[in-house]
Write an enzyme that holds these catalytic residues in place. Structure first.
Site, PDB file in Angstrom:
ATOM      1  CB  ALA A 125      -0.942  -0.009   1.203  1.00 37.52           C
ATOM      2  CB  CYS A 126       3.965   2.217   1.808  1.00 47.56           C
ATOM      3  SG  CYS A 126       3.368   2.278   3.504  1.00 47.56           S
ATOM      4  N   GLY A 127       3.833   1.525  -1.263  1.00 46.68           N
ATOM      5  CA  GLY A 127       4.389   1.638  -2.602  1.00 46.68           C
ATOM      6  C   GLY A 127       3.391   2.203  -3.587  1.00 46.68           C
TER       7      GLY A 127
ATOM      8  CB  SER B  49       5.660   5.843  -3.206  1.00 47.18           C
ATOM      9  OG  SER B  49       5.835   5.868  -1.807  1.00 47.18           O
TER      10      SER B  49
END
Length: 459
Positions: free
Chosen positions: A384-386, A389
């Site tokens: 999810a963080c990727g 980003s």
């Protein structure tokens, strides 16, 4: 998960990939990367035309921008002419310089887009465009158009013509229905003039000999590219202060003209300083953020060129002590990446007043919900963080930075020449209409920065 299945977020093509994904031109990352790898553009011109410095400036600018937006740029054989521009590109011939910028020498494909440089007599049945310039006006038109194309010695207009040509080819490639069929003109000296109006442009002019360049990303580097084309009689007299705190990353190659492939991790100021010293300019670098503590000292440049992407630092420009600021701003998403704005500030109208109440642009959280990103998340190739980003990468293309920087630099030339600059210039690289110009700033009066007068473009 094998390394080849990983998504590289900070890749050389990440800004263009973001454009394709966020504008829904492709269904996913694999298709975006595949499309970026298979696009190409051919650039050509008559040998006789390329003996002129302005024509070489057009070709080299088209190559530098084109290799970043099309992946591959083809140039013809026969470019073994002496290098004639002031651009500090490695190589003693035009051929060597074009190859140093990433061009490939090869025959073009029949269905490959073609950009012709200058008023060439060559005809083509392919989808061909022609980059043209006359006096301070740059343009692009269909190669077969029965329109006067002209030429001049103005290397800055020629460089803009090269950038406009790549831009138009780019818009054709990515589905702009009017691109490739229209005639586009941009007069740098008077950008807001109505189409067809006669414009008196100068035979000679004045140039500033001292600048403070703040922000050395795509805008700052495009400015230094354009500045290097100016006909300074004694380049060593040019005093530049270059300021940036950031380091070069792989993603900067795709938008910043001075970044060399593989030289990642070094300071942006070092990259810019190397270029400027190779041009012969006198340089001082400041590797720190623009903050509340920065104040001009005696004999430091009072003319600032700013290419910042955040509102806070742009407000802070008011406190440094500059007499004149040319602030250049760009759009940063799939809907606005083709837009730019140049604003002139002086002692009577400051950035703090202009940006009062303006908030920082926030990332569109809805982008993360696009099918392309959700498919990646479901596949396990990125978390999810990727995804956040990847969806938050700003969209940028180098031809917008080049045009915006050339427009701003011409306003600096007007200032140095004792003429009224535009208060603001706003335009779009994809729309057919001309730039919108606002005139609020009074005549600059006494020039407060060092200049050289009586400069003209070399024959």
């Amino acid at each position: 998960m094998s390394p080849d299945e990983l998504i590289v977020i900070d890749s050389e093509t990440s800004r263009l990939r973001a454009l394709l994904l966020n504008s829904k031109l492709v269904a996913g990352v694999p298709e975006a990367d595949s499309r970026l790898l298979r696009t190409s553009l051919a650039v050509s011109a008559d040998r006789d035309a390329l003996s002129a410095p302005a024509a070489q400036a057009a070709l080299l600018t088209a190559v530098a921008i084109g290799v970043r937006t099309f992946g591959e740029i083809a140039v013809p054989t026969g470019l073994d002419l002496p290098a004639a521009t002031a651009l500090p590109i490695p190589g003693r011939s035009l051929r060597e310089q074009a190859l140093a910028l990433g061009a490939r020498e090869r025959l073009t494909h029949p269905d490959e887009p073609l950009l012709l440089i200058g008023p060439s007599e060559r005809a083509s049945t392919r989808r061909a465009l022609r980059a043209v310039w006359f006096n301070w006006t740059a343009g692009v038109q269909p190669a077969a158009a029965a329109l006067p194309s002209g030429s001049s010695n103005c290397a800055l207009a020629a460089a803009c013509a090269g950038a406009l040509g790549v831009a138009e080819a780019f818009f054709v490639e990515y589905g702009n229905l009017s691109a490739g069929r229209r005639v586009r003109r941009l007069c740098l000296w008077s950008p807001g003039a109505p189409e067809g109006q006669h414009i008196n442009t100068p035979e000679d002019f004045a140039l500033a000999l001292a600048e403070w360049v703040i922000g050395l990303g795509n805008l700052g580097q495009a400015h230094l590219w354009c500045l290097s084309l100016l006909p300074y009689p004694k380049p060593n007299d040019v005093q530049l202060t270059l300021q940036d705190f950031d380091r070069v990353r792989a993603e900067n190659w795709g938008t910043s003209l001075l970044v060399e492939r593989g030289r990642y991790g070094e300071l942006k100021s070092k990259c810019a300083e190397d270029w400027c010293r190779a041009r012969g300019f006198t340089v001082r670098s400041i590797d720190r953020r623009l903050d509340k503590h920065l104040r001009l000292q005696d004999d430091e440049p009072v003319l600032a060129i700013a290419g910042l992407d955040r509102i806070g630092p742009r407000r802070q420009l008011s406190e440094v002590g500059f007499d004149h600021i040319l602030d250049v701003g760009l759009g940063a998403d799939a809907d606005t990446y083709h837009q730019f704005r140049v604003t002139h500030f002086d002692r009577s109208y400051s950035p703090r007043t202009h940006f009062k109440g303006v908030s920082e642009v926030t990332r569109d959280r809805h982008l993360e919900q696009l099918a392309a990103y959700q498919t990646l998340l479901a596949s396990g190739r990125i978390d999810a963080c990727g995804v956040a980003s990847l969806a938050g990468i700003p969209v940028a293309v180098p031809f917008v930075s080049l045009i915006a920087s050339a427009v701003a630099l011409t306003q600096a030339i007007r200032l140095a020449s004792g003429l009224q600059p535009a208060s603001a210039l706003a335009g779009s690289m994809s729309a057919n209409d001309s730039l919108r110009q606002m005139m609020r700033t009074p005549h600059p009066g006494r020039i407060t920065f060092p200049i050289v007068r009586g400069v003209s473009w070399p024959k």
